[in-house]
Design a protein around this motif. Structure first.
Motif, short mmCIF file in Angstrom:
data_model
loop_
_atom_site.label_atom_id
_atom_site.label_comp_id
_atom_site.label_asym_id
_atom_site.label_seq_id
_atom_site.Cartn_x
_atom_site.Cartn_y
_atom_site.Cartn_z
N ILE A 49 0.85 -1.19 0.00
CA ILE A 49 0.00 0.00 0.00
C ILE A 49 0.88 1.24 0.00
CG2 ILE A 49 -1.86 1.26 1.15
CD1 ILE A 49 -2.63 -1.24 2.58
N THR A 50 0.64 2.15 -0.94
CA THR A 50 1.35 3.43 -0.93
C THR A 50 0.48 4.48 -0.25
OG1 THR A 50 0.46 4.16 -3.08
CG2 THR A 50 2.47 2.83 -3.10
N GLY A 51 1.13 5.41 0.41
CA GLY A 51 0.42 6.46 1.14
C GLY A 51 -0.48 5.94 2.24
N PRO A 52 0.05 5.09 3.15
CA PRO A 52 -0.81 4.41 4.12
C PRO A 52 -0.95 5.12 5.47
CG PRO A 52 1.37 3.47 4.24
CD PRO A 52 1.45 4.60 3.24
N THR A 53 -0.34 6.27 5.67
CA THR A 53 -0.28 6.82 7.03
C THR A 53 -1.42 7.78 7.36
OG1 THR A 53 1.21 8.60 6.27
CG2 THR A 53 2.22 6.58 7.15
N SER A 54 -2.30 8.06 6.41
CA SER A 54 -3.44 8.93 6.70
C SER A 54 -4.56 8.66 5.73
CB SER A 54 -3.03 10.42 6.63
OG SER A 54 -2.64 10.75 5.31
N GLY A 55 -5.76 9.17 6.06
CA GLY A 55 -6.88 9.13 5.13
C GLY A 55 -7.26 7.74 4.67
N LEU A 56 -7.60 7.65 3.40
CA LEU A 56 -8.06 6.39 2.83
C LEU A 56 -6.98 5.32 2.89
CD1 LEU A 56 -10.24 4.76 1.35
CD2 LEU A 56 -9.37 5.72 -0.80
N GLY A 57 -5.72 5.69 2.70
CA GLY A 57 -4.64 4.70 2.73
C GLY A 57 -4.53 4.01 4.07
N ARG A 58 -4.64 4.77 5.15
CA ARG A 58 -4.57 4.18 6.49
C ARG A 58 -5.77 3.25 6.72
NH1 ARG A 58 -3.81 8.47 10.96
NH2 ARG A 58 -5.87 9.11 10.20
N SER A 59 -6.94 3.67 6.29
CA SER A 59 -8.13 2.83 6.46
C SER A 59 -8.02 1.56 5.63
CB SER A 59 -9.38 3.62 6.07
OG SER A 59 -9.58 4.72 6.93
N MET A 60 -7.48 1.66 4.42
CA MET A 60 -7.29 0.47 3.59
C MET A 60 -6.30 -0.50 4.24
SD MET A 60 -9.07 0.44 0.67
CE MET A 60 -8.13 -0.39 -0.62
#
Length: 335
Positions: A49-60
């Motif tokens: 997962i890229t960009g996982p530390t906030s927003g949709l990425g963290r939820s994914m």
């Protein structure tokens, strides 16, 4: 008073159009009721997962971890990656790896080093799912001639070049194993609307994501790999300002957790382009009734209002305006 004959002649066309839209909505509802895939069994035991530390990425990331997938977390902030990795490991008992990668540096010497670290991290892993989530919309609502070249190129590098390179790095392993799923996060702004003025570079990169995904879907379906562009609309993240959020019906502004739950259920279903969340799907459906000229005018008016807010905050005394911009997410937009 009877309607003129020429008017009545268009009635069947209108009825056919409405029927088609209704059938699409019903087919979507049917897909919502089907059983989601067992991603670990169908594709593999690891997800990137890229960009996982906030927003949709963290939820994914949390949603996939809850399904038992181990995670390779790719982001630019090592401290945030470590916090997320530790939290997910404690709560779900899975394995995690982190790769520090500032995707805005792709195609530079530093970016090449980070890409090599990513290849080494996934080497030998049973990577079944790739989620290309990272995206940039800054500097926000601006005419093209007002924005600096570097911020615009950063949008291109993150949203377009990095997504392409990360996909190219992960796909060979999927091909060798004969299974996998690639999920590219697009945008409803490039799907349902004829234009997205004052965010022209952002929306152009998101249209690339949709076209790229559609072609990869055709290329790799026979190899056991599902490629899908998922296009959310308004999300309640730091990529949407409080002013924008308040101008829409609350039901249309979906939380990242709700969007992620729907997104994970749709992996492997719905073809190469889909809008997983039902509220977002309804937005897409009703936008089809509005003439393009009205959508253009409405969206331009909305974005000009945002531009005015941005300008006001930037002109405030040093520090105050900048801090408020950052707190309200007013330097970027997500749709």
């Amino acid at each position: 008073m009877e309607a003129p004959a020429w008017f009545l002649s268009f009635a069947p066309i209108g009825a056919l159009y409405v029927t088609t839209l209704c059938l699409r909505l019903l087919s979507y509802l049917a897909l919502c009721l089907r059983r989601p895939k067992d991603l670990r069994r169908s594709y593999g035991s690891w997800a990137v997962i890229t960009g996982p530390t906030s927003g949709l990425g963290r939820s994914m990331a949390r949603e996939l971890a809850g399904l038992g997938l181990n995670l390779v977390l790719v982001g630019r902030d090592p401290a945030k990656l470590r916090v997320l990795s530790d939290a997910i490991t404690r709560s779900h008992g899975i394995e995690t790896k982190t790769v520090v990668f500032d995707l805005s540096l792709v195609s530079t010497a530093q970016g090449d080093e980070a890409m090599q670290r990513l290849r080494e991290a996934v080497d030998g892993l049973d990577v079944g799912v790739l989620v290309n989530n990272a995206a940039v919309a800054k500097p926000g609502a601006m005419f093209l001639h007002e924005a600096g070249v570097e911020p615009l190129m950063r949008i291109v590098r993150v949203n377009l070049l990095a997504l392409t390179q990360v996909t190219a790095a992960v796909l060979p392993g999927m091909v060798a194993r004969g299974r996998g799923a690639v999920v590219n996060i697009g945008s409803g702004s490039s799907l349902a609307l004829p234009s997205f003025p004052l965010f022209s570079v952002y929306v152009a990169t998101k249209r690339y994501v949709a076209a790229f995904s559609r072609s990869l879907y055709a290329e790799y379906k026979s190899k056991g790999i599902d490629v899908q562009c998922q296009a959310p609309f308004l999300l309640n993240t730091n990529m949407i300002s409080s002013a924008v959020r308040g101008s829409f019906f609350p039901v249309f502004v979906v939380t990242p957790d709700a969007c992620a739950r729907a997104a994970v259920r749709w992996i492997g279903h719905g073809g190469p382009l889909c809008v997983p969340n039902i509220a977002h799907r309804f937005q897409w459906w009703i936008s089809g009734f509005a003439p393009e000229v009205l959508l253009d005018a409405y969206r331009l008016a909305q974005h000009l209002q945002q531009r005015a807010v941005f300008s006001f905050l930037r002109e405030r005394p040093e520090g105050r305006g900048k801090k408020q911009v950052q707190e309200n997410g007013l330097t970027s937009y997500h749709c």
